[in-house]
Design a protein around this motif. Sequence first.
Motif, PDB file in Angstrom:
ATOM      1  N   ALA A  27      -5.178 -11.868  33.575  1.00  0.00           N
ATOM      2  CA  ALA A  27      -3.800 -11.938  32.702  1.00  0.00           C
ATOM      3  C   ALA A  27      -2.715 -13.955  32.889  1.00  0.00           C
ATOM      4  O   ALA A  27      -2.670 -14.082  32.088  1.00  0.00           O
ATOM      5  CB  ALA A  27      -2.819 -11.130  33.230  1.00  0.00           C
ATOM      6  N   ILE A  28      -3.305 -14.152  34.249  1.00  0.00           N
ATOM      7  CA  ILE A  28      -2.805 -16.019  34.351  1.00  0.00           C
ATOM      8  C   ILE A  28      -3.455 -16.409  33.350  1.00  0.00           C
ATOM      9  O   ILE A  28      -2.965 -17.715  32.360  1.00  0.00           O
ATOM     10  CB  ILE A  28      -2.268 -15.949  35.478  1.00  0.00           C
ATOM     11  CG1 ILE A  28      -1.195 -14.964  36.670  1.00  0.00           C
ATOM     12  CG2 ILE A  28      -2.458 -17.537  35.940  1.00  0.00           C
ATOM     13  CD1 ILE A  28      -1.494 -15.348  37.932  1.00  0.00           C
ATOM     14  N   THR A  29      -4.240 -16.557  33.472  1.00  0.00           N
ATOM     15  CA  THR A  29      -5.405 -17.582  33.286  1.00  0.00           C
ATOM     16  C   THR A  29      -5.733 -17.226  31.751  1.00  0.00           C
ATOM     17  O   THR A  29      -5.664 -18.830  30.547  1.00  0.00           O
ATOM     18  CB  THR A  29      -7.045 -17.809  33.100  1.00  0.00           C
ATOM     19  OG1 THR A  29      -8.186 -16.021  33.205  1.00  0.00           O
ATOM     20  CG2 THR A  29      -6.527 -18.003  34.587  1.00  0.00           C
ATOM     21  N   ASP A  30      -5.710 -15.945  31.173  1.00  0.00           N
ATOM     22  CA  ASP A  30      -6.047 -15.573  29.349  1.00  0.00           C
ATOM     23  C   ASP A  30      -4.015 -15.984  28.816  1.00  0.00           C
ATOM     24  O   ASP A  30      -4.502 -16.364  27.348  1.00  0.00           O
ATOM     25  CB  ASP A  30      -5.396 -14.397  29.162  1.00  0.00           C
ATOM     26  CG  ASP A  30      -7.148 -14.065  29.414  1.00  0.00           C
ATOM     27  OD1 ASP A  30      -8.487 -14.740  29.246  1.00  0.00           O
ATOM     28  OD2 ASP A  30      -7.014 -12.306  29.705  1.00  0.00           O
ATOM     29  N   GLU A  31      -3.109 -15.988  29.558  1.00  0.00           N
ATOM     30  CA  GLU A  31      -2.319 -16.457  28.880  1.00  0.00           C
ATOM     31  C   GLU A  31      -1.583 -18.098  28.604  1.00  0.00           C
ATOM     32  O   GLU A  31      -1.277 -18.671  28.167  1.00  0.00           O
ATOM     33  CB  GLU A  31      -0.887 -16.159  29.336  1.00  0.00           C
ATOM     34  CG  GLU A  31      -0.505 -14.800  29.575  1.00  0.00           C
ATOM     35  CD  GLU A  31      -0.502 -14.136  27.747  1.00  0.00           C
ATOM     36  OE1 GLU A  31       0.342 -14.518  26.986  1.00  0.00           O
ATOM     37  OE2 GLU A  31      -1.130 -14.018  27.288  1.00  0.00           O
ATOM     38  N   ASN A  39      -0.955 -25.320  21.290  1.00  0.00           N
ATOM     39  CA  ASN A  39      -0.324 -26.660  21.380  1.00  0.00           C
ATOM     40  C   ASN A  39       0.688 -26.462  22.662  1.00  0.00           C
ATOM     41  O   ASN A  39       1.973 -27.600  22.381  1.00  0.00           O
ATOM     42  CB  ASN A  39      -0.399 -27.087  20.367  1.00  0.00           C
ATOM     43  CG  ASN A  39      -0.113 -29.091  20.777  1.00  0.00           C
ATOM     44  OD1 ASN A  39      -0.565 -29.136  22.435  1.00  0.00           O
ATOM     45  ND2 ASN A  39       0.342 -29.557  19.825  1.00  0.00           N
ATOM     46  N   GLU A  40       0.629 -25.009  23.164  1.00  0.00           N
ATOM     47  CA  GLU A  40       2.203 -25.861  24.210  1.00  0.00           C
ATOM     48  C   GLU A  40       2.208 -25.871  25.969  1.00  0.00           C
ATOM     49  O   GLU A  40       0.511 -25.910  26.348  1.00  0.00           O
ATOM     50  CB  GLU A  40       2.709 -24.450  23.965  1.00  0.00           C
ATOM     51  CG  GLU A  40       3.472 -23.307  22.561  1.00  0.00           C
ATOM     52  CD  GLU A  40       3.598 -22.285  23.260  1.00  0.00           C
ATOM     53  OE1 GLU A  40       3.885 -21.582  24.377  1.00  0.00           O
ATOM     54  OE2 GLU A  40       4.422 -21.610  22.271  1.00  0.00           O
ATOM     55  N   ALA A  41       2.996 -26.585  26.484  1.00  0.00           N
ATOM     56  CA  ALA A  41       2.496 -26.916  27.628  1.00  0.00           C
ATOM     57  C   ALA A  41       2.835 -25.576  28.425  1.00  0.00           C
ATOM     58  O   ALA A  41       3.689 -25.143  27.899  1.00  0.00           O
ATOM     59  CB  ALA A  41       2.963 -28.118  28.354  1.00  0.00           C
ATOM     60  N   VAL A  42       1.962 -25.618  29.891  1.00  0.00           N
ATOM     61  CA  VAL A  42       2.357 -25.019  30.579  1.00  0.00           C
ATOM     62  C   VAL A  42       3.234 -25.650  31.958  1.00  0.00           C
ATOM     63  O   VAL A  42       2.093 -25.906  32.335  1.00  0.00           O
ATOM     64  CB  VAL A  42       1.344 -23.631  30.756  1.00  0.00           C
ATOM     65  CG1 VAL A  42       1.781 -22.648  31.504  1.00  0.00           C
ATOM     66  CG2 VAL A  42       0.823 -23.622  29.822  1.00  0.00           C
ATOM     67  N   THR A  43       4.107 -25.319  32.317  1.00  0.00           N
ATOM     68  CA  THR A  43       4.208 -25.788  33.373  1.00  0.00           C
ATOM     69  C   THR A  43       5.110 -24.592  34.958  1.00  0.00           C
ATOM     70  O   THR A  43       5.736 -23.760  34.371  1.00  0.00           O
ATOM     71  CB  THR A  43       6.141 -26.457  33.277  1.00  0.00           C
ATOM     72  OG1 THR A  43       6.137 -27.094  32.477  1.00  0.00           O
ATOM     73  CG2 THR A  43       6.981 -26.846  34.322  1.00  0.00           C
TER      74      THR A  43
END
Length: 91
Positions: A27-31, A39-43
């Motif tokens: 779920a984490i890697t899919d999101e 094109n959204e950064a994931v912090t």
Amino acid sequence: MRKPELAAAIAEQAELTKDKANEVINAITDEITNALSRNEAVTLIGFGTFSQRERSARTGKNPQTGATIQIAASKSVGFKPGKSLKDSVNQ
């Protein structure tokens, strides 16, 4: 560490089954993948930031023949580690 080993470690720490821990990892890697494709950064505070990066077109060389080739522009994923991660790696 590979994914099954990570799932086992998470299962032990969070008192979950290995299957449930594997579902959480998926779920984490899919999101993260979905956000980067938009094109959204994931912090993840303290861990780091995943972001989409642009690679411009450039000239390269075929290593077998030495011939010059054009490499097309593309997108890639970048990762910038957070302070906590850098500090723990450098100790």
